[in-house]
Design an enzyme around this catalytic site. Structure first.
Site, short mmCIF file in Angstrom:
data_model
loop_
_atom_site.label_atom_id
_atom_site.label_comp_id
_atom_site.label_asym_id
_atom_site.label_seq_id
_atom_site.Cartn_x
_atom_site.Cartn_y
_atom_site.Cartn_z
N LYS A 96 0.80 -1.53 -0.07
CA LYS A 96 0.11 0.32 -0.07
C LYS A 96 1.42 0.78 0.57
O LYS A 96 2.06 1.99 1.00
CB LYS A 96 -0.34 0.37 1.60
CG LYS A 96 -2.58 0.56 1.53
CD LYS A 96 -2.40 1.77 0.59
CE LYS A 96 -1.62 2.77 2.22
NZ LYS A 96 -1.76 4.64 2.23
N GLU A 145 9.22 1.59 10.83
CA GLU A 145 10.17 1.98 10.38
C GLU A 145 9.83 3.52 10.35
O GLU A 145 8.69 4.12 10.08
CB GLU A 145 11.35 1.94 9.41
CG GLU A 145 11.94 0.76 9.16
CD GLU A 145 13.18 0.72 9.49
OE1 GLU A 145 13.87 1.73 10.50
OE2 GLU A 145 13.37 -0.95 9.99
N GLU A 176 10.05 16.30 14.03
CA GLU A 176 10.42 16.45 13.14
C GLU A 176 10.17 17.22 11.54
O GLU A 176 9.02 17.42 11.58
CB GLU A 176 10.24 14.51 12.57
CG GLU A 176 11.06 14.03 11.44
CD GLU A 176 10.39 12.81 10.66
OE1 GLU A 176 9.27 12.37 11.32
OE2 GLU A 176 11.47 12.20 10.07
P1 NAD Z 1 2.20 8.80 7.44
O1 NAD Z 1 2.24 7.95 8.78
O2 NAD Z 1 1.14 9.66 7.71
O3 NAD Z 1 1.73 7.41 5.97
C1 NAD Z 1 2.41 6.45 5.52
C2 NAD Z 1 1.65 5.72 5.32
O4 NAD Z 1 0.91 5.44 5.98
C3 NAD Z 1 0.86 6.01 4.15
O5 NAD Z 1 0.69 4.65 3.27
C4 NAD Z 1 -0.53 6.46 4.62
O6 NAD Z 1 -1.60 6.39 3.95
C5 NAD Z 1 -0.68 5.16 6.06
N1 NAD Z 1 -1.09 5.89 6.52
C6 NAD Z 1 -1.63 7.32 7.19
N2 NAD Z 1 -2.39 6.78 8.29
C7 NAD Z 1 -2.79 4.77 8.34
C8 NAD Z 1 -3.51 4.23 9.38
N3 NAD Z 1 -4.23 4.55 10.42
N4 NAD Z 1 -3.37 3.28 9.46
C9 NAD Z 1 -2.33 1.97 8.47
N5 NAD Z 1 -1.79 3.49 7.36
C10 NAD Z 1 -2.27 4.36 7.65
O7 NAD Z 1 3.79 9.31 7.10
P2 NAD Z 1 3.59 10.57 6.18
O8 NAD Z 1 4.23 11.34 7.74
O9 NAD Z 1 3.14 10.63 5.02
O10 NAD Z 1 5.83 10.34 5.95
C11 NAD Z 1 6.68 10.65 6.49
C12 NAD Z 1 7.43 9.98 7.79
O11 NAD Z 1 8.56 8.99 7.13
C13 NAD Z 1 8.28 10.26 8.66
O12 NAD Z 1 7.44 10.88 10.15
C14 NAD Z 1 9.36 10.07 8.48
O13 NAD Z 1 10.15 10.56 9.65
C15 NAD Z 1 8.84 8.90 8.36
N6 NAD Z 1 9.77 7.97 7.23
C16 NAD Z 1 10.82 6.84 8.51
C17 NAD Z 1 11.67 5.86 7.80
C18 NAD Z 1 12.31 5.02 8.19
O14 NAD Z 1 13.21 4.19 7.79
N7 NAD Z 1 12.13 5.29 9.41
C19 NAD Z 1 12.04 5.76 6.01
C20 NAD Z 1 10.80 7.30 5.86
C21 NAD Z 1 10.19 7.78 6.37
#
Ligand code: NAD
Length: 488
Positions: free
Chosen positions: A182, A256, A388
């Site tokens: 997804k 992650e 962040e």
């Molecule tokens: P997010 O958590 O809002 O969304 C990430 C994914 O989860 C998307 O596909 C979203 O549609 C889905 N999602 C959102 N709510 C959900 C729920 N309740 N249940 C299941 N899926 C859901 O993240 P974002 O803000 O779009 O992305 C940036 C974040 O990702 C930053 O915090 C960044 O640090 C983190 N990140 C971490 C790593 C790592 O390897 N540690 C790598 C890249 C990004």
């Protein structure tokens, strides 16, 4: 599926290895972060589509050939996919640049080529992985077998989309799992193109699905009882919610999550080399990197020199069209993200940090740009030091001595990455041992995709890459025998 040469228009979802019309009519329009014009559409999956994908994956896992094939056969199929993928690296990089604004200079190496390497490295790790082993137990010899964890839901964000899908999809497939991917709604095209490549490689029915949609689709996957494991990358807030649901169902989960990494510059560091290193370590992908070194820790003795050098480096960065090879900093992924970063810049000023360069004004009439922005005279309790930001914004903090530098580095909810910059690498290793983060760099920060990667504290649970990355997709079974086991 019909011809779709630019991979920016999909009417169907990839469910169980076949292109299928979505149950609902809802569509997601992807907007270019550079032009603010629509660049294409994909379906938004509904609950019925999630259920169809999980049912297909469940059937393929419980009764299909994939988990029962010899390891070498599964690895052969994944190698076929890697070979097909390898022919599309430039195209994939350009597509990611169009979707989310990663400068081409980064999307080639840091996105598409990195994703291709992850496939080959996972295959290499699988060759040496102890799939079966023998151990002397107290009751006799035990046969240890690593079995696939089952049906995996892989949920990823938009910042390095292919590099986040690969360390989930590939080890899971090698282990014998079936997988539903997804992607984030901001970056659906690269994931659906990957689905086309999976189709070309010819996996058995049900083994791979790619379904596009927003949080509700992710939530439906997480809640679905047919899923055995969720592999998630994203924000700590979403990770916490996902972990709660998985905990309730005792479903396996790896997370992650976010980071707020500290770069400790020691007094003996070569400032020119340090600032050159921080150009990538802190600002790669327009600052939209979970491992970005965004808190810069320097002693009062070298503060002015470091701030001047950082300001010079950051003002020299070329901000603009991400498809131009000369661009260093492209637009942020979405208007929402631009506003969020601008809000952090305002909060830094309000809380009393000094703005050295940059600021909240967008440098372009069109596109979601934020100028590289540097704060100093900040304290570690300010929002710009704790949260962040996910944009090209760096915060300099001053320390008295090394103990204080380590204390500030550790005074964070996160524990994803960090770095130390020093002429004495042995001392750098001592500093690394005091900082509570999953990865650490001495005079560099780069992610090595063959070594375990993951977070301490609220930066996550579990590891990706290397044999540890395979561990996340297996269950360990101990077999005891009342009699002699046949030789391995
Ligand atoms: P997010 O958590 O809002 O969304 C990430 C994914 O989860 C998307 O596909 C979203 O549609 C889905 N999602 C959102 N709510 C959900 C729920 N309740 N249940 C299941 N899926 C859901 O993240 P974002 O803000 O779009 O992305 C940036 C974040 O990702 C930053 O915090 C960044 O640090 C983190 N990140 C971490 C790593 C790592 O390897 N540690 C790598 C890249 C990004």
């Amino acid at each position: 599926m019909a011809e779709n040469p630019d991979h920016c228009s999909y009417a169907e979802l990839f469910i169980g290895g076949r292109w299928r019309k979505p149950a609902a009519a809802e569509r997601i329009t992807v907007i270019s972060p550079h032009t603010e014009e629509p660049i294409g559409q994909v379906p938004a999956a509904g609950d019925e589509d999630v259920d169809a994908a999980v049912t297909a994956a469940r059937r393929a896992f419980d009764d299909g050939p994939w988990p029962r094939l010899a390891l070498a056969e599964r690895m052969g199929k994944v190698a076929d996919l890697a070979a097909i993928y390898g022919r599309h690296i430039d195209g994939m990089a350009d597509l990611i640049t169009a979707e989310m604004g990663s400068p081409r200079s980064f999307s080639r190496l840091g996105q598409a080529a990195g994703a291709a390497s992850m496939m080959h490295l996972a295959l290499a790790a699988a060759r040496d992985f102890p799939w079966v082993e023998r151990r002397q137990g107290v009751l006799g010899e035990a046969h240890l077998r690593r079995a696939p964890v089952g049906v995996v839901g892989a949920i990823v964000p938009w910042n390095v989309p292919q590099c986040l899908i690969m360390p989930k999809l590939i080890p899971a497939l090698i282990a014998g799992c079936t997988v539903i991917v997804k992607p984030a709604p901001e970056t659906p095209f690269d994931a659906l193109w990957l689905a086309e490549l999976v189709e070309q490689a010819g996996f058995p029915e049900g083994v791979v699905s790619v379904i596009t949609g927003g949080p509700s689709v992710g939530e439906a996957l997480v809640r679905h009882r047919g899923i055995d494991k969720i592999a998630f990358t994203g924000s700590s807030a979403t990770g916490r919610r996902i972990a709660a649901v998985c905990g309730e169902q005792l479903k396996r989960v790896s997370l992650e999550l976010g980071g707020k990494s500290a770069a400790i510059i020691l007094d003996d560091a070569d400032i020119t080399k340090t600032v050159t290193g921080l150009k990538t370590a802190s600002l790669m992908n327009n600052g939209q990197a979970c491992v970005a070194q965004t808190r810069i820790l320097v002693s009062g003795r070298r503060h002015d020199e470091v701030v001047d050098a950082l300001a010079t480096m950051m003002s020299s960065l070329r901000v603009g069209d991400p498809s131009d090879d000369a661009t260093d900093i492209g637009p942020l992924v979405a208007q929402r993200q631009q506003q969020r970063v601008q809000d952090y810049i305002r909060s830094g000023q309000k809380e009393g940090a000094r703005l050295v360069i940059g600021g909240e004004d967008s440098p372009a009439e069109r596109g979601w740009y934020v100028l590289p922005t540097l704060f100093t005279d900040a304290t570690n309790d300010m929002r710009i030091a704790r949260e962040e930001i996910f944009g090209p914004v760096l915060t300099v903090l001053t320390y008295e001595d090394e103990d204080e530098a380590v204390r500030i580095a550790n005074d964070s909810d996160y524990g994803l990455a960090g770095s130390v910059w020093t002429a004495d690498t042995a001392h750098g290793l001592e500093i690394a041992a005091k900082v509570r983060t999953g990865t650490y760099g001495i005079n560099m920060y780069m992610l090595d995709i063959s070594t375990p990667f993951g977070g301490f504290k609220q930066s996550g649970l579990g590891r990706e890459f290397g044999p540890e990355g395979l561990d996340e997709y297996v269950e360990l079974q101990s077999v005891l025998c009342n009699g002699k086991l046949p030789p391995l």
